[in-house]
Design a protein around this motif. Sequence first.
Motif, PDB file in Angstrom:
ATOM      1  N   VAL A  17     -35.254 -58.604  85.331  1.00 17.51           N
ATOM      2  CA  VAL A  17     -34.856 -58.135  84.003  1.00 17.51           C
ATOM      3  C   VAL A  17     -33.421 -58.573  83.720  1.00 17.51           C
ATOM      4  O   VAL A  17     -33.110 -59.089  82.642  1.00 17.51           O
ATOM      5  N   TRP A  18     -32.560 -58.373  84.715  1.00 15.45           N
ATOM      6  CA  TRP A  18     -31.165 -58.799  84.600  1.00 15.45           C
ATOM      7  C   TRP A  18     -31.090 -60.302  84.356  1.00 15.45           C
ATOM      8  O   TRP A  18     -30.341 -60.772  83.482  1.00 15.45           O
ATOM      9  N   VAL A  53     -30.254 -52.138  76.567  1.00 16.07           N
ATOM     10  CA  VAL A  53     -30.489 -53.452  75.976  1.00 16.07           C
ATOM     11  C   VAL A  53     -30.912 -53.295  74.524  1.00 16.07           C
ATOM     12  O   VAL A  53     -30.449 -54.019  73.633  1.00 16.07           O
ATOM     13  N   GLN A  69     -30.610 -64.992  78.160  1.00 15.53           N
ATOM     14  CA  GLN A  69     -30.464 -64.798  76.722  1.00 15.53           C
ATOM     15  C   GLN A  69     -29.001 -64.957  76.313  1.00 15.53           C
ATOM     16  O   GLN A  69     -28.687 -65.675  75.346  1.00 15.53           O
ATOM     17  N   LEU A  70     -28.105 -64.315  77.066  1.00 17.36           N
ATOM     18  CA  LEU A  70     -26.679 -64.384  76.749  1.00 17.36           C
ATOM     19  C   LEU A  70     -26.138 -65.796  76.938  1.00 17.36           C
ATOM     20  O   LEU A  70     -25.266 -66.247  76.193  1.00 17.36           O
ATOM     21  N   THR A  85     -28.180 -52.834  72.042  1.00 17.43           N
ATOM     22  CA  THR A  85     -27.251 -53.943  71.808  1.00 17.43           C
ATOM     23  C   THR A  85     -27.752 -54.922  70.754  1.00 17.43           C
ATOM     24  O   THR A  85     -27.089 -55.923  70.472  1.00 17.43           O
ATOM     25  N   GLN A  86     -28.903 -54.645  70.193  1.00 11.90           N
ATOM     26  CA  GLN A  86     -29.544 -55.567  69.231  1.00 11.90           C
ATOM     27  C   GLN A  86     -28.576 -56.040  68.145  1.00 11.90           C
ATOM     28  O   GLN A  86     -28.533 -57.220  67.816  1.00 11.90           O
ATOM     29  N   LYS A 103     -33.310 -62.329  82.983  1.00  9.16           N
ATOM     30  CA  LYS A 103     -33.748 -62.652  81.615  1.00  9.16           C
ATOM     31  C   LYS A 103     -32.642 -62.376  80.603  1.00  9.16           C
ATOM     32  O   LYS A 103     -32.413 -63.129  79.665  1.00  9.16           O
ATOM     33  N   TRP A 104     -32.001 -61.278  80.830  1.00 13.26           N
ATOM     34  CA  TRP A 104     -30.926 -60.825  79.937  1.00 13.26           C
ATOM     35  C   TRP A 104     -29.756 -61.795  79.983  1.00 13.26           C
ATOM     36  O   TRP A 104     -29.179 -62.167  78.961  1.00 13.26           O
ATOM     37  N   GLU A 130     -32.944 -50.430  80.221  1.00 17.97           N
ATOM     38  CA  GLU A 130     -33.771 -50.994  79.154  1.00 17.97           C
ATOM     39  C   GLU A 130     -33.377 -50.431  77.797  1.00 17.97           C
ATOM     40  O   GLU A 130     -33.348 -51.140  76.795  1.00 17.97           O
ATOM     41  N   TYR A 163     -23.637 -53.196  78.142  1.00 19.50           N
ATOM     42  CA  TYR A 163     -24.542 -53.162  79.285  1.00 19.50           C
ATOM     43  C   TYR A 163     -23.775 -52.791  80.557  1.00 19.50           C
ATOM     44  O   TYR A 163     -24.174 -51.913  81.318  1.00 19.50           O
TER      45      TYR A 163
END
Lengths: 200, 200
Positions: free
Chosen positions: A135-136, A77, A142-143, A80-81, A138-139, A74, A92
């Motif tokens: 969580v993975w 992540v 997003q990508l 990486t903003q 969702k990530w 977390e 990641y």
Amino acid sequence: MTTKPYHHGDLRQTLLLTATDIIAEGGIESLSIRKLAERAEVSRTAPYHHFKDKNALLCAIAEQGFLNQNQLVEQAVLETQALSPQQAFEHYVLVYINFAEQNQQTYDLMYGRDIWKTGNASESLQKIAYNSFQVWLKWIEQLQNQKLFDQQLPTLRIAQATWASLHGLCRLFIDGIYINREDFEAIAKTTVQLLINQHR
Amino acid sequence: MTTKPYHHGDLRQTLLLTATDIIAEGGIESLSIRKLAERAEVSRTAPYHHFKDKNALLCAIAEQGFLNQNQLVEQAVLETQALSPQQAFEHYVLVYINFAEQNQQTYDLMYGRDIWKTGNASESLQKIAYNSFQVWLKWIEQLQNQKLFDQQLPTLRIAQATWASLHGLCRLFIDGIYINREDFEAIAKTTVQLLINQHR
DNA sequence: GAATCTATCTAGACGCTGTCAAGATAGATT
DNA sequence: AATCTATCTTGACAGCGTCTAGATAGATTC
């Protein structure tokens, strides 16, 4: 004067920590209830008052491993903003493989046959593992929205496929098939390059 | 009238076959020298005249697994002669994961921690495993020349990364983390899509 | 053909393992 | 003060890998 009291006081926690130590030293194979009890200075069967059996103990250790990994991931992540999707994904991945390398035996336990193969995973462990994958997912979603992955492909499949790739690399390293640390990282970077939809 | 002779005649082969059966039935964990000997109708220590120890037996089984896999994989390559690079790669991958699914326990042994982690692999096993990877490497080189993979990337790294991805997927299935056969294949296809340099 | 060699097999034993059963201890609750 | 209950201990059992010592019998040598 201070003789050892009959009741330990916090044996459960002590067992968990000691077991994690033993595993980190010599792998899962080297963990026996009897050795563990000896190190904790209790009788052979004392652990059974805190864990139903050896499997329950392993699940508890794995659970703690997931908590630690989740925390690390977390934070990764968040870091990486400011990065581009490519850089973010690579970052990641590097954090992930670094965790796997630093906690080889725990990683082995968390994602290994011992726990998952024969439906040995405790309910709480199943839940926490499921959440980690969410969580993975969702990530990755997003990508994908940021065009790092093909928009046509189902997000779930991408998440599964990318994680499997990442996991496979970690396994090869942990299982002793790839052994060189530098190669490990180089292969990880190549994997990232191949997976992302990057036209140079 | 035909009592059992003192000397078995072909115990080594019998042990190998019986052991493979036991493993296929209940996984590596379920294989014990004593049970194996009992099934082969010899004494507990008879196997030690054919295999130095349990590890040597496991290596011999794994070796046979590699031979079987190599044969399958080589045939798969022949079958791809007429296909496009994309189709060829996918075909290969599907043959590979099919072998892993059909021989889960052997695959587990062939590429697992038990053998490789602590330098337990016998010399001949190491050699045969190395050769297998060399075949994969040549095959990847060929595909790279056909522009399926980025020409800029080192062939070795591509071979390592793609194989790690493939292996990771198989592991997740074998270890019981992904369990659905159809998903398994779908994820494999997605992995192929992601790995190859396909601009649609 | 007899003696010897050698590969193969067996029985016994040791120390390790997980865990069940029965009993001891002592803090908490009534 | 009496009881309950969580915690811990000792003893026991079956299973494991494998070491040692000895039995068997086919192959080799004289």
